[in-house]
Each structure stands twice: as C-alpha cells, then as structure tokens.
Enzyme design. Structure first.
Site, PDB file in Angstrom:
ATOM      1  N   HIS A 222      46.986 -35.323 -40.436  1.00  0.00           N
ATOM      2  CA  HIS A 222      46.705 -33.900 -40.677  1.00  0.00           C
ATOM      3  C   HIS A 222      45.202 -33.678 -40.520  1.00  0.00           C
ATOM      4  CE1 HIS A 222      47.116 -29.889 -42.113  1.00  0.00           C
ATOM      5  NE2 HIS A 222      47.274 -30.089 -43.391  1.00  0.00           N
ATOM      6  N   LYS A 264      49.114 -44.672 -32.064  1.00  0.00           N
ATOM      7  CA  LYS A 264      49.073 -43.216 -32.222  1.00  0.00           C
ATOM      8  C   LYS A 264      47.588 -42.847 -32.166  1.00  0.00           C
ATOM      9  CE  LYS A 264      52.495 -41.125 -33.870  1.00  0.00           C
ATOM     10  NZ  LYS A 264      53.618 -40.604 -34.671  1.00  0.00           N
ATOM     11  N   MET A 266      44.765 -40.218 -32.698  1.00  0.00           N
ATOM     12  CA  MET A 266      44.539 -38.977 -33.447  1.00  0.00           C
ATOM     13  C   MET A 266      43.817 -37.937 -32.602  1.00  0.00           C
ATOM     14  SD  MET A 266      46.084 -39.997 -35.918  1.00  0.00           S
ATOM     15  CE  MET A 266      46.692 -41.599 -36.413  1.00  0.00           C
ATOM     16  N   GLY A 267      44.175 -36.672 -32.852  1.00  0.00           N
ATOM     17  CA  GLY A 267      43.599 -35.585 -32.069  1.00  0.00           C
ATOM     18  C   GLY A 267      44.542 -35.092 -30.992  1.00  0.00           C
ATOM     19  N   HIS A 270      51.205 -32.329 -31.817  1.00  0.00           N
ATOM     20  CA  HIS A 270      51.315 -31.337 -32.902  1.00  0.00           C
ATOM     21  C   HIS A 270      52.791 -31.143 -33.218  1.00  0.00           C
ATOM     22  CE1 HIS A 270      50.775 -27.651 -35.220  1.00  0.00           C
ATOM     23  NE2 HIS A 270      49.498 -27.989 -35.292  1.00  0.00           N
ATOM     24  N   ASP A 321      41.840 -30.640 -33.703  1.00  0.00           N
ATOM     25  CA  ASP A 321      40.914 -31.664 -34.199  1.00  0.00           C
ATOM     26  C   ASP A 321      40.204 -32.403 -33.076  1.00  0.00           C
ATOM     27  OD1 ASP A 321      43.388 -32.099 -36.644  1.00  0.00           O
ATOM     28  OD2 ASP A 321      41.376 -31.334 -37.025  1.00  0.00           O
TER      29      ASP A 321
END
Ligand code: SDX
Length: 379
Positions: A222, A264, A266-267, A270, A321
């Site tokens: 998140h 995975k 990040m960024g 969704h 992000d």
C-alpha cells in the site's frame, strides 16, 4: 457459508456507498466529489482540495481564508510532542513516529471523544495542520538538524518544504509537491481508508481511526510502495554521470531478472486500475519537471527501463507510488520520509471517510468460513 463464496482480500466486493470519490477503472478516471483529479491538481491548492473532500464543495474565498488562517496558526510542533518524538529512537521507522504523533495529538485533544461532525471536522483540520511539522522535524532530527518553526506567510506545500529543509523551495518544487499532495489525498476504499472506516464503525474516535489507517498505509503493498520504489532505484544504482539510455538499459536488465525470480516489484500494479493508475500521468509530469529542474536525466532512464520491462513482460502498469518516489527523492526527502508524506496528504481523505461513515453507520463485521478442527473436547 462455503469456501467458494470467499472473496479473498475483498477483491471486487462492494461493501458500501461513498460520495467522497469515484475510482472508475473502465474510464481510468478519479473524481473527488465529482471533480477530475487532474483538474484539481492543475488549478487548486491542497488546502482547497482538503476542504472539497470534507465539505463536498470547493471553498468560497471566505471559507478558504478562514481555513487558511486556522491551518497556519496550528502548524507548530508543541514542546510536549517534540519531547515525545525525541524519545523515540532515530532507528525506528518514520511511519511509527507519525502513528505515535497521531495518537498523542488525540490524547491531548479535549474534544477527542466528541464524534459530532463539527468536532470531527475541527479535529481533521488540526491533524492536517499538525502532521507536516512532525514529518519535517523527524527527518531533520535523524540528520542531526534542529527544528525549523513553521512560517504563516507560506502556503501548506511551501511551508512543509520550508520546515523540512530550512529554506524556501523553488516554485517548480512547490508546484510538484502540491500536485503530489492532491493526488495522494483520497482514493475511495483503499486498505488504509477502509481500516479507518472499520475502526469508526465501532464508534471509536477519529484519532484512533487515523492511527489504524497509518498502520495500514505503512505496508509496502500500500503506501509503503513509494519508499520501496526508491529502494529499487538504489539497488539498481543511481549514476549521475550516466546517460538516460545507459540507465534505461541497466534498469531493464534489473527488472527482467526480478521478474524471472518471480519478485513483486513495488510501484507497479493496482487492485482496482488494471489499465494504469489514473493519477500517474499527472504525477509523471511533476516528476519530469523535477528531472528537468535538477538536471537528472539518468533517473528518467531508470524510470523508463523498469516501466518498459514490466510492461513487456507482464503488461502491468505503474501506480501513483512509482513516479512519486523519485520525485520526492529529487526534492530532497529521505526515502523513509516518503510514506509519511502520503500520511500528511491522506489525512484529508481518511477524515472525510470517517465523517461519512458516521453519517450512516453500520458496524463492519464480515463473516468467515471455518476450516479448523471439528468440535472436540478436553476430556
Ligand atoms: C497504493 O487501493 C488503492 O487505491 C491504493 C492506492 C491509494 O491511493 O490508496 O492506490 C495506493 O497502495 C497503490 C499500490 C501500491 N502497491 C504496490 O506498488 C505494491 C506492488 N503491487 C502489487 O503488490 C499489486 O499490484 C497490488 C497489491 C497493488 C494489487 O494486487 P492484486 O490486485 O491483489 O493482484 P495480485 O497481487 O493478485 O496480482 C495479480 C497478478 C499476479 O500474477 P500471478 O501470480 O497471477 O501470475 O499480477 C502480478 C501478480 O504476481 N503482479 C505483480 C505485481 N503486481 C501484480 N507482479 C510483479 N510486481 C508487481 N508489482
């Protein structure tokens, strides 16, 4: 109830209505109280957007002036809260400092247990005004720097940067930071907002709900993703002497390897947007402005390399992000400060949802399908 009825992670489950914002994956759009977020980012201050989220309408000049006067007079870090922050080890995560500060501000608020809309709106405004000083001071103390007092002649974004860096930021930086605060403000029933609504549904107080929301936002799936994006850039290595093309090639190789290892990254991705996060083009433009302002083309290379590789391999698009991380890096924020910036902004969305939850509350308590041992007895 059978296990086939389970919607793990509540994926695709509509649990309530909201008038605060509309996330539309079909049209890849995001509306705050009916206004496209791109329009708000292009023409409003974060202060105006916070009032829109709370009240449902953009403020009149007099409403904005009244809130501005209040916000600017409630920015200072109290000596008591500064003392508590100083007692926290500099090795703890800055999100723990935000979580603690929200809790202390609640404990110090004589209206903490008053759940009327009037009291909650006042608490929301106070929290929004107070959090920047917490985030700014926490980064400074970890750098061995002294507290910088707020200035009431500067707007929210400008003052946030002033308190963090002790100097007036250049206009392009203030603009990019203001855009990021607007884009981070609200996003319907995301994990941290839903956490705030669950806590509110028990009729617990606003500060308890915000503390819980901060806890949820910390996770790298998140809000913590913006910090994780910068860790990825650092792992690939930022080489300022490099051309964008050279950086892009190294980033692409890094992503190809990460995906080959089933990592995975990040960024990217969704839960709701499957054709790209509606906020990314606006935040990417802000990042581009920062890359130009600081003359850092190699960062654009890293950005493009990761995005192209993920797109080619899994057709997964960046989320907000992803551009926000490197933009905050260029502005001078330390990487662990990135998610606290998200907290400062999302206080507006969280508190709008807290007040909405109370307007037609129902205790949030889902069911579960039991898969443990059959009934048995001690003797
Ligand atoms: C925010 O909800 C909100 O609105 C949140 C937010 C807000 O404003 O409040 O928008 C802010 O939190 C944005 C998201 C930030 N998180 C990250 O960047 C973390 C990385 N992203 C992933 O963890 C993932 O995309 C989620 C958690 C965001 C969403 O995942 P889903 O919908 O549960 O989907 P999934 O994890 O089941 O993935 C589906 C497939 C899987 O492949 P298979 O195992 O089926 O082959 O896509 C793959 C996943 O492996 N996948 C990724 C990936 N995201 C999805 N693979 C590599 N890297 C990724 N980032």
């Amino acid at each position: 109830m059978t296990e086939t009825d389970i919607k793990k992670g509540l994926a695709g489950v509509v649990v309530d209505t909201t008038a605060v914002s509309k996330v539309n994956p079909e049209t890849n759009s995001l509306l705050y109280r009916g206004y496209p977020v791109q329009e708000l980012a292009a023409s409003c201050s974060f202060e105006q957007v916070a009032l829109l989220l709370w009240n449902g309408e953009l403020p009149s000049d007099s409403e904005l002036a009244e809130f501005t006067a209040f916000e600017r007079s409630h920015r200072a870090l109290s000596p008591e809260l500064k003392q508590i922050i100083d007692a926290l080890p500099a090795t703890c995560h800055p999100m723990d400092v935000c979580r603690t500060a929200a809790s202390v501000l609640g404990a110090q608020d004589p209206t903490a247990e008053d759940s009327s809309r009037e009291a909650n709106l006042a608490k929301a405004k106070s929290l929004l005004a107070a959090m920047p000083a917490v985030v700014a001071y926490d980064q400074r103390r970890r750098r061995g720097q002294e507290l910088v007092e707020p200035r009431d002649d500067l707007g929210y974004a400008q003052n946030f940067l002033w308190m963090t860096f002790g100097e007036e930021a250049a206009p392009p930086v203030v603009e990019a930071f203001n855009v990021s605060m607007i884009l981070y403000a609200e996003h319907s029933f995301n994990a941290s907002t839903f956490t705030a609504r669950v806590i509110t549904s028990t009729l617990a107080d606003l500060h308890s709900a915000v503390v819980g929301a901060i806890g949820a936002l910390k996770g790298p799936l998140h809000g913590g993703a913006n910090e994780a994006v910068m860790h990825t850039f650092d792992e690939i290595g930022i080489r300022q002497e490099e051309t964008a093309e050279e950086a892009e090639a190294r980033a692409k190789a890094w992503m190809d390897d990460a995906l080959a290892q089933k990592k995975k990254v990040m960024g990217f991705g969704h839960r709701v947007y499957k054709n790209g996060d509606s906020r990314v083009p606006t935040m990417k433009a802000a990042l581009d402005a920062m890359i130009e302002h600081y003359d850092r083309p190699e960062l654009l290379g890293l950005y493009n390399g990761l995005e192209k590789s993920m797109g080619e391999a899994k057709n997964i698009k960046p989320n907000l992000d992803y551009p926000a991380g490197p933009a905050y890096h260029l502005m001078g924020f330390d990487t662990p400060t990135f998610t606290p910036l998200f907290v400062a902004s999302r206080i507006s969305g969280w508190t709008a949802h807290i007040m909405e939850q109370l307007e037609s509350n129902a205790l949030i308590r889902p069911l579960s399908a039991y898969n443990g041992p059959d009934e048995r007895h001690v003797s």
